[in-house]
Scaffold this motif. Structure first.
Motif, PDB file in Angstrom:
ATOM      1  N   ASP A 187       0.827  -1.192   0.000  1.00  0.00           N
ATOM      2  CA  ASP A 187       0.000   0.000   0.000  1.00  0.00           C
ATOM      3  C   ASP A 187       0.872   1.257   0.000  1.00  0.00           C
ATOM      4  O   ASP A 187       1.850   1.357   0.753  1.00  0.00           O
ATOM      5  CB  ASP A 187      -0.909   0.022   1.228  1.00  0.00           C
ATOM      6  CG  ASP A 187      -2.079  -0.939   1.094  1.00  0.00           C
ATOM      7  OD1 ASP A 187      -2.204  -1.558   0.014  1.00  0.00           O
ATOM      8  OD2 ASP A 187      -2.858  -1.072   2.056  1.00  0.00           O
ATOM      9  N   LEU A 188       0.512   2.198  -0.833  1.00  0.00           N
ATOM     10  CA  LEU A 188       1.205   3.480  -0.922  1.00  0.00           C
ATOM     11  C   LEU A 188       0.242   4.575  -0.493  1.00  0.00           C
ATOM     12  O   LEU A 188      -0.818   4.757  -1.089  1.00  0.00           O
ATOM     13  CB  LEU A 188       1.677   3.739  -2.354  1.00  0.00           C
ATOM     14  CG  LEU A 188       2.272   5.122  -2.639  1.00  0.00           C
ATOM     15  CD1 LEU A 188       3.573   5.324  -1.860  1.00  0.00           C
ATOM     16  CD2 LEU A 188       2.488   5.320  -4.134  1.00  0.00           C
ATOM     17  N   THR A 189       0.610   5.298   0.558  1.00  0.00           N
ATOM     18  CA  THR A 189      -0.193   6.420   1.035  1.00  0.00           C
ATOM     19  C   THR A 189       0.404   7.720   0.510  1.00  0.00           C
ATOM     20  O   THR A 189       1.577   8.003   0.732  1.00  0.00           O
ATOM     21  CB  THR A 189      -0.237   6.456   2.574  1.00  0.00           C
ATOM     22  OG1 THR A 189      -0.816   5.243   3.059  1.00  0.00           O
ATOM     23  CG2 THR A 189      -1.075   7.638   3.053  1.00  0.00           C
ATOM     24  N   ILE A 190      -0.410   8.482  -0.182  1.00  0.00           N
ATOM     25  CA  ILE A 190       0.006   9.761  -0.757  1.00  0.00           C
ATOM     26  C   ILE A 190      -0.626  10.864   0.079  1.00  0.00           C
ATOM     27  O   ILE A 190      -1.852  10.924   0.221  1.00  0.00           O
ATOM     28  CB  ILE A 190      -0.444   9.888  -2.221  1.00  0.00           C
ATOM     29  CG1 ILE A 190       0.052   8.685  -3.035  1.00  0.00           C
ATOM     30  CG2 ILE A 190       0.051  11.190  -2.822  1.00  0.00           C
ATOM     31  CD1 ILE A 190      -0.608   8.567  -4.397  1.00  0.00           C
ATOM     32  N   LEU A 191       0.207  11.703   0.666  1.00  0.00           N
ATOM     33  CA  LEU A 191      -0.268  12.829   1.472  1.00  0.00           C
ATOM     34  C   LEU A 191      -0.003  14.138   0.755  1.00  0.00           C
ATOM     35  O   LEU A 191       1.057  14.333   0.165  1.00  0.00           O
ATOM     36  CB  LEU A 191       0.439  12.860   2.824  1.00  0.00           C
ATOM     37  CG  LEU A 191       0.238  11.680   3.779  1.00  0.00           C
ATOM     38  CD1 LEU A 191       1.111  11.864   5.016  1.00  0.00           C
ATOM     39  CD2 LEU A 191      -1.221  11.556   4.171  1.00  0.00           C
TER      40      LEU A 191
END
Length: 287
Positions: A101-105
């Motif tokens: 999973d890649l979380t983009i903020l």
């Protein structure tokens, strides 16, 4: 204009972009509203494939979103996002390097204030968990394309300009939207092609609302197959935005590949690309 594969470039709001936008995540931020448009939350992306990350900042009456930051490590480090005063949209290119999973903020800066980070999670190398959005036959759905500094090309030669795409479910292409400089009230020929260059629909007509051409009701498309929509310029000026498709656009139900903008000068199936350009054309999908 294009600093690197991971540097933001400011974007202008694509014509028609305020229409139906499935899968968007909207967050309140003071007098401004920050919107993630691509990638769709929960979507599947590939390791090693450049990804286009884009959004929009709608201005408040008294102030505006001046600049922002983006992070891929939970906020430990941030990269700068520039936003000129005349622009509403932003865009950034990032290439995932590991599965998971890649979380983009993203967080906005406005009038010496810092907004709360807004997040989108995508699955790198994993299955999509995107909730299917309804794309009705009246309005349909179209992909969001945040054109980066669009220009007008005055090439007098007739050219076929197109957009390659896939959809994540079966359905039909109910129309094509073509943005031409000045919206001339002249007929436009639009075509839908399969991956081998076979013509699935061929319609000529004067666009309604200045840019929309309807296709026959039986224009069916299958999930996961590559298609191209295109239009003939007839030697008139056309819209062109270089480097727009330097990353894959994931905007459910659409997936636009790197170098999605295609063209040909022989009135045939458009397959050539130039500087990852876009050409002001999008399909309208129902399903």
């Amino acid at each position: 204009m294009f600093r690197s594969a991971r540097v933001l470039v400011a974007a202008l709001l694509a014509a028609g972009g305020a229409a139906v936008l499935p899968g968007t995540a909207v967050a309140d931020y003071g007098p401004a509203v920050q919107v993630f448009l691509t990638p769709t939350p929960g979507s599947h992306v590939e390791v090693g494939v450049p990804l286009q990350i884009s959004g929009s900042s709608h201005y408040g009456e008294a102030s505006h979103w001046e600049w922002g930051e983006i992070s891929f490590d939970g906020g430990e480090t941030w990269d700068y996002l520039d936003l000129p005063p005349t622009s509403e949209n932003w865009q950034y290119f990032y290439t995932p390097t590991v599965e998971g999973d890649l979380t983009i903020l993203v967080r906005a800066h406005e009038d010496r204030r810092v907004g709360e980070p807004r997040a989108v999670v995508v699955h790198v190398g994993g299955p999509s968990t995107t909730r299917p959005d309804s794309c009705g036959v009246i309005l349909g759905c179209r992909p969001f394309i945040a054109d980066v500094y669009p220009t007008v090309d005055t090439d007098p030669r007739p050219v076929e300009l197109g957009l390659a795409f896939r959809v994540d479910r079966p359905g039909q292409i109910i129309g094509v939207e073509v943005t031409r400089p000045g919206n001339p009230p002249t007929p436009v020929r639009v075509r839908l092609w399969d991956s081998t260059g076979g013509v699935l629909a061929d319609v000529t007509g004067v666009p309604t609302y200045g840019y929309r051409i309807s296709l026959p009701q039986n224009t069916q498309v299958a999930a996961g197959e590559r298609y191209v929509v295109s239009y003939s310029t007839g030697g008139l000026p056309y819209r062109s935005t270089e480097w727009q498709f330097s990353g894959e656009v994931v905007f459910a139900p659409f997936r636009l590949p790197v170098s999605a903008g295609v063209y040909s000068y022989d009135d045939g199936f458009p397959t050539e690309s130039w500087h990852n350009s876009s050409y002001g054309i999008v399909p309208m999908f129902a399903g």
